[in-house]
Design a protein around this motif. Structure first.
Motif, short mmCIF file in Angstrom:
data_model
loop_
_atom_site.label_atom_id
_atom_site.label_comp_id
_atom_site.label_asym_id
_atom_site.label_seq_id
_atom_site.Cartn_x
_atom_site.Cartn_y
_atom_site.Cartn_z
N HIS A 204 0.83 -1.20 0.00
CA HIS A 204 0.00 0.00 0.00
C HIS A 204 0.87 1.26 0.00
O HIS A 204 0.62 2.21 -0.76
CB HIS A 204 -0.92 -0.02 1.22
N MET A 245 -10.19 0.50 5.17
CA MET A 245 -9.31 -0.64 4.85
C MET A 245 -8.25 -0.85 5.92
O MET A 245 -8.02 -1.97 6.38
CB MET A 245 -8.64 -0.42 3.50
N TRP A 324 -5.60 -3.00 -7.61
CA TRP A 324 -6.53 -3.10 -6.48
C TRP A 324 -7.23 -4.45 -6.41
O TRP A 324 -7.60 -4.91 -5.33
CB TRP A 324 -7.54 -1.96 -6.56
N ILE A 325 -7.40 -5.11 -7.55
CA ILE A 325 -7.94 -6.47 -7.50
C ILE A 325 -6.93 -7.40 -6.82
O ILE A 325 -7.29 -8.26 -6.00
CB ILE A 325 -8.29 -6.96 -8.91
N THR A 328 -6.95 -6.85 -3.17
CA THR A 328 -8.14 -7.47 -2.58
C THR A 328 -7.91 -8.96 -2.33
O THR A 328 -8.24 -9.49 -1.26
CB THR A 328 -9.36 -7.28 -3.50
N THR A 331 -5.30 -9.49 0.63
CA THR A 331 -5.75 -9.22 2.00
C THR A 331 -7.06 -9.91 2.35
O THR A 331 -7.33 -10.14 3.54
CB THR A 331 -5.92 -7.70 2.19
N GLN A 332 -7.88 -10.19 1.35
CA GLN A 332 -9.18 -10.86 1.53
C GLN A 332 -10.02 -10.14 2.57
O GLN A 332 -10.44 -10.71 3.57
CB GLN A 332 -8.98 -12.33 1.93
N THR A 333 -10.29 -8.85 2.30
CA THR A 333 -11.13 -8.06 3.20
C THR A 333 -12.22 -7.36 2.38
O THR A 333 -12.01 -6.98 1.23
CB THR A 333 -10.31 -6.98 3.94
N VAL A 336 -11.54 -3.53 1.12
CA VAL A 336 -10.67 -3.44 -0.06
C VAL A 336 -11.46 -3.85 -1.31
O VAL A 336 -11.30 -3.25 -2.38
CB VAL A 336 -9.43 -4.32 0.11
N ALA A 337 -12.32 -4.85 -1.18
CA ALA A 337 -13.12 -5.30 -2.33
C ALA A 337 -14.08 -4.20 -2.78
O ALA A 337 -14.24 -3.96 -3.99
CB ALA A 337 -13.89 -6.56 -1.96
N ALA A 340 -12.01 -1.49 -4.49
CA ALA A 340 -11.57 -1.93 -5.81
C ALA A 340 -12.72 -1.85 -6.81
O ALA A 340 -12.52 -1.46 -7.98
CB ALA A 340 -11.04 -3.35 -5.74
#
Length: 377
Positions: A204, A245, A324-325, A328, A331-333, A336-337, A340
């Motif tokens: 980031h 995020m 950004w994908i 996502t 981090t699997q959050t 963020v999804a 994105a």
């Protein structure tokens, strides 16, 4: 032989005629000079020659003055776009003046409106005229009516992007270092951080440092200013999502991705590749806009990251969406999804707008190119 003799006769006649004309010319000049001498002023012929000379020279000078004075000016009437009341009339506007010149003239007449804040239109609800627009292309008569719109407080694009990108960088670091009162101290003491938290902070920060450096040293902005409210909207978007995020990713109770390193490592690699692709395509776009004309479109270079120009019009947006994908997936959050998704929708709108402009303005633009996603969109 007869033709040659005839040609010689014609040439000799022409030479004699030219000699007679030269002799007459010299004789006329001598008469004028004699008329100007004190002893020769009593001769009528000399006086007549001098009078004709003076009259002729006066006519030539008068014609030169008239030709020089034939400068057509235009009057520009400025009306308020909302009330349609007259604000001022700008006089002695040359047809070669641009809208930028008119804005400076308007600023002199109305000092409270500085040029970057002035928006001029041909119609009340029409589009704003570009500053490079020339007055003679708008003039139908000697008076032009333009409508004024206040664009609000203006800020340079460099300031806008630096503010938008510096905020997320600092906000994320505040949550990463877990300043007091951000989280419950008991949760912090009992939980250790997963390596993906450190990796996410590094990625980031790297992304926004790259954006700041590009703003300072790579990008060039043709339209130097924008409204203050646009900067506030951009800051609210970027700063707000970054806070959301960073809070989740750096939370003591954060859980790592489901597939562990098998999910994190490929996503991190994709993040770095897309970041590099975004940088190199931006460099190519800036270089092309500086050196080439409007009749040329961007082509791929030897750099593999630019080969995406073969398929899409805006590969820099494609790489930005990929960044950004990837973040996502890494981090699997949920925050963020959502971020994105929002960024991707905005990039798609910008890409389609630019793609349509390229197709309209550039000749022989490749028909197989799409706006942003190869063969799809």
């Amino acid at each position: 032989m007869l033709d040659n003799c005839l040609l010689l006769t014609i040439c000799s006649g022409a030479v004699k005629l030219s000699r007679k004309r030269m002799h007459a010319l010299h004789k006329g000049r001598a008469a004028v000079e004699e008329a100007m001498l004190p002893g020769k002023q009593s001769e009528p012929k000399s006086f007549l020659s001098l009078s004709q000379f003076l009259l002729t020279s006066g006519q030539v000078g008068q014609c030169a003055i008239q030709k020089h004075s034939k400068i057509s000016y235009v009057e520009v009437e400025i009306l308020d776009a909302h009330t349609k009341k007259q604000i001022c009339v700008l006089e002695k506007i040359l047809p070669s003046f641009t809208i930028a010149d008119v804005k400076h003239k308007f600023h002199k007449a109305c000092p409270q409106w500085y040029p970057s804040r002035v928006g001029l239109q041909l119609e009340c609800s029409g589009p704003l005229l570009k500053e490079s627009k020339v007055i003679k292309t708008l003039a139908v008569s000697s008076i032009i009516t333009l409508y004024f719109r206040d664009l609000g407080t203006q800020i340079s694009w460099t300031t806008v992007f630096l503010t938008e990108y510096t905020g997320p960088l600092l906000i994320y670091l505040l949550f990463y270092f877990r300043l007091p009162n951000l989280y419950d101290m008991e949760d912090i003491n009992h939980c250790s951080r997963h390596p993906v938290v450190h990796l996410a902070c590094a990625c980031h920060s790297l992304h926004y440092i790259k954006q700041i450096l590009e703003t300072l040293f790579v990008h060039s902005f043709s339209n130097g200013n924008t409204a203050l409210k646009k900067m506030l909207q951009g800051c609210a978007f970027y700063w707000g999502f970054t806070t959301w995020m960073a809070y989740y990713i750096n939370h003591p109770l954060y859980t790592p991705p489901s597939f562990g390193n098998r999910q994190i490592v490929p996503a991190m690699f994709c993040f770095l590749v897309c970041g590099a692709g975004n940088y190199f395509t931006n460099c190519v776009l800036v270089q092309v806009h500086k050196t080439s004309t409007k009749t040329h479109f961007v082509r791929p270079t030897y750099n593999p990251f630019t080969w995406l120009f073969k398929l899409v019009s805006c590969p820099n947006y494609t790489y930005e969406m990929g960044v950004w994908i990837s973040f996502t997936v890494m981090t699997q959050t949920l925050p963020v999804a959502v971020f994105a998704l929002m960024v991707s929708l905005q990039l798609i709108i910008w890409a389609q707008r630019k793609h349509c402009k390229y197709q309209k303005d550039l000749k022989n633009y490749p028909s197989y190119r799409t706006a942003m996603i190869p063969f799809i969109l």
